[in-house]
Scaffold this motif. Structure first.
Motif, short mmCIF file in Angstrom:
data_model
loop_
_atom_site.label_atom_id
_atom_site.label_comp_id
_atom_site.label_asym_id
_atom_site.label_seq_id
_atom_site.Cartn_x
_atom_site.Cartn_y
_atom_site.Cartn_z
N ALA A 87 0.20 8.47 4.23
CA ALA A 87 0.73 8.51 2.86
C ALA A 87 2.18 8.09 2.80
N ASN A 88 2.98 8.36 3.83
CA ASN A 88 4.39 8.01 3.83
C ASN A 88 4.82 7.68 5.26
N PRO A 89 4.95 6.37 5.57
CA PRO A 89 4.71 5.22 4.69
C PRO A 89 3.23 5.04 4.39
N ALA A 90 2.93 4.44 3.26
CA ALA A 90 1.55 4.27 2.84
C ALA A 90 0.87 3.19 3.69
N PHE A 91 -0.29 3.53 4.24
CA PHE A 91 -1.09 2.58 5.01
C PHE A 91 -2.55 2.82 4.66
N GLN A 92 -3.22 1.76 4.22
CA GLN A 92 -4.58 1.88 3.72
C GLN A 92 -5.41 0.68 4.15
N LEU A 93 -6.65 0.93 4.50
CA LEU A 93 -7.62 -0.10 4.86
C LEU A 93 -8.70 -0.15 3.79
N ALA A 115 3.11 0.05 2.71
CA ALA A 115 4.19 0.12 1.72
C ALA A 115 5.09 1.30 2.02
N ASN A 116 6.39 1.06 1.82
CA ASN A 116 7.36 2.13 1.84
C ASN A 116 8.31 1.93 0.66
N LYS A 118 10.94 0.17 0.23
CA LYS A 118 11.49 -1.16 -0.01
C LYS A 118 10.54 -2.30 0.34
N THR A 119 9.49 -2.04 1.07
CA THR A 119 8.62 -3.11 1.56
C THR A 119 7.19 -2.86 1.14
N PHE A 120 6.51 -3.94 0.71
CA PHE A 120 5.09 -3.89 0.37
C PHE A 120 4.41 -5.06 1.06
N LEU A 121 3.40 -4.77 1.87
CA LEU A 121 2.66 -5.80 2.59
C LEU A 121 1.18 -5.62 2.31
N GLN A 122 0.51 -6.72 1.98
CA GLN A 122 -0.92 -6.71 1.73
C GLN A 122 -1.54 -7.95 2.34
N GLY A 123 -2.63 -7.79 3.05
CA GLY A 123 -3.32 -8.90 3.67
C GLY A 123 -4.82 -8.71 3.61
N GLY A 124 -5.55 -9.83 3.65
CA GLY A 124 -6.99 -9.75 3.59
C GLY A 124 -7.64 -11.00 4.14
N VAL A 125 -8.89 -10.86 4.55
CA VAL A 125 -9.69 -11.98 5.05
C VAL A 125 -11.11 -11.79 4.54
N ASP A 126 -11.75 -12.88 4.06
CA ASP A 126 -13.10 -12.78 3.53
C ASP A 126 -14.10 -13.38 4.51
N GLY A 127 -15.36 -13.39 4.10
CA GLY A 127 -16.41 -13.84 4.99
C GLY A 127 -16.35 -15.32 5.34
N SER A 128 -15.69 -16.14 4.51
CA SER A 128 -15.57 -17.56 4.80
C SER A 128 -14.38 -17.91 5.68
N GLY A 129 -13.60 -16.90 6.06
CA GLY A 129 -12.45 -17.14 6.92
C GLY A 129 -11.15 -17.37 6.17
N MET A 133 -2.34 -13.26 1.90
CA MET A 133 -1.28 -12.29 2.17
C MET A 133 -0.32 -12.23 1.00
N ARG A 134 0.34 -11.09 0.90
CA ARG A 134 1.35 -10.86 -0.12
C ARG A 134 2.39 -9.92 0.44
N ALA A 135 3.66 -10.24 0.21
CA ALA A 135 4.76 -9.42 0.72
C ALA A 135 5.85 -9.33 -0.34
N ASN A 136 6.30 -8.11 -0.62
CA ASN A 136 7.42 -7.87 -1.53
C ASN A 136 8.51 -7.13 -0.77
N GLN A 137 9.73 -7.62 -0.85
CA GLN A 137 10.85 -6.99 -0.18
C GLN A 137 11.95 -6.73 -1.20
N THR A 138 12.33 -5.47 -1.34
CA THR A 138 13.40 -5.08 -2.25
C THR A 138 14.70 -5.02 -1.46
N TRP A 139 15.60 -5.97 -1.71
CA TRP A 139 16.88 -6.01 -1.01
C TRP A 139 17.88 -5.05 -1.63
N ALA A 140 17.84 -4.90 -2.93
CA ALA A 140 18.73 -4.03 -3.68
C ALA A 140 17.98 -3.60 -4.93
N PRO A 141 18.46 -2.60 -5.65
CA PRO A 141 17.76 -2.19 -6.87
C PRO A 141 17.60 -3.31 -7.88
#
Length: 378
Positions: A87-93, A115-116, A118-129, A133-141
């Motif tokens: 839950a902290n940092p958030a990690f989910q499959l 996710a924590n 300042k950072t959000f990372l998301q990745g995926g792969v489907d049956g066709s290969g 991916m998606r990444a968000n980085q908060t450098w400052a408010p």
């Protein structure tokens, strides 16, 4: 007893460069002084107007998208299985299965989310290969960078998108590049600016720069406007993060966008209560006669509503073309939800229907889930 001096540091005196610095300051003061004074008065005038942070042009119709069915409706059968590892940092499959019509084969997607603060990372792969991916980085408010990418063996469908948002106290500026060329600057680039001119009115623009080849350059600019309700006392007392613009959640929002082709999109969002939201979207379709078809002058109005119950969310929608749709998310437990979606197009005499389930599990103990806010203590 030995005594020690209160401080061993010697008072600092004027340095040898002080006369030169004073001379330079005196030279530029007749020019810089009035400019700085004018800017200070202009800044004070802006602060006295009570301007708010207007958000970004990309999220101009975010409230409308949360009500309408475009991002929620589906057909066939689907199942989403998620497992919370931390839950902290958030990690989910996640495991997603879908079964649509006969023209669309069954699909499977495996994804992971991290996710924590300042950072959000998301990745995926489907049956066709295909890998996404998606990444968000908060450098400052006030500054956040977003990256999206897709890799596939299908020609022309791999893409890279880089975006940066800067949120000022009364404005927002965003830059987005899709498939950018580092050496020649090719690609599709989008620049947008939205500025608050009063506590209720914000104006801005969005410019699209298409540069597919070094010898081809096309630009198109659309203009946007946003009108909201005034902030109320509850919104002003909302706690904020130091250095971050205060959030503003209006009870109603009206937007308009004039596109380069002459088409207009106007929206209206109203929060009737804590559980009921309504949204209206009006789009004009003006198309001159060409080789692709005859001239077209049409308009499409869509009315949607969202109802939040204690353990369920219902969305309903109807448009002027005779299409009616609904989406229901019913949660029987915090870890299990049942989905139902349907749509009937009376003009085309067509319909679609979908059912699905969402299951969430966790490797955390009950005490850890309560501490993380995922469960309510009994």
């Amino acid at each position: 007893m030995a005594s020690f001096p209160a401080s061993s540091e010697k008072p600092s005196g004027p340095t040898a460069f002080a006369p030169y610095l004073d001379t330079v300051a005196n030279i530029f003061h007749p020019v810089a002084g009035p400019v700085l004074n004018t800017y200070g008065r202009f800044h004070g005038w802006k602060e006295s107007m009570g301007l708010v942070q207007p958000g970004t042009v990309e999220n101009l119709t975010r409230e409308i998208q949360q009500v309408q069915l475009a991002n929620w409706s589906f057909d066939g059968a689907r199942a989403d299985v998620a497992k919370v590892v931390s839950a902290n940092p958030a990690f989910q499959l996640t495991h997603s299965f879908s079964l649509g019509s006969t023209t669309r084969p069954p699909a499977y997607n495996f994804g992971a989310i991290f996710a924590n603060a300042k950072t959000f990372l998301q990745g995926g792969v489907d049956g066709s290969g295909t890998v996404t991916m998606r990444a968000n980085q908060t450098w400052a408010p006030t500054d956040i960078t977003k990256v999206q990418a897709q890799l596939t063996n299908k020609a022309g469908q791999s893409m890279l998108q880089v975006e940066h948002d800067h949120l000022g106290p009364h404005y927002s500026f965003s830059w987005k590049s899709m498939n950018p060329g580092v050496l020649d600057g090719t690609g599709i680039h989008i620049a947008s600016l939205l500025h608050s001119f009063s506590p209720r009115l914000s104006l801005g623009f969005e410019t699209v720069i298409q540069h597919p080849q070094p010898s081809i350059l096309e630009t198109a600019t659309s203009y946007v406007a946003k009108l909201t309700s005034l902030p109320n006392a509850i919104e002003q007392l909302t706690p904020t993060i130091p250095g971050q613009p205060a959030p503003f959640y209006p009870s109603w929002t009206a937007t308009a966008q004039l596109q380069p082709s002459g088409n207009v999109q106007a929206t209206y969002y109203q929060k009737l209560s804590d559980k009921v939201d309504v949204a209206l979207d009006l789009q004009t379709i003006i198309q001159p006669a060409s080789m692709l078809g005859p001239a077209k002058r049409e308009a499409l109005a869509t009315l949607g509503a969202k109802y939040d119950f204690r353990m369920a969310t219902f969305r309903g929608q109807i448009d002027s073309a005779g299409k009616i749709g609904m989406y229901l998310e019913q949660r029987f437990t915090p870890a299990f939800a049942f989905l139902v979606a349907g749509e009937i197009d009376h003009a085309k005499n067509a319909s679609k229907f979908g059912v699905g389930i969402m299951i969430e599990s966790s490797t955390m103990t009950q005490e850890e889930m309560i501490a993380a806010g995922m469960l309510t203590p009994v």
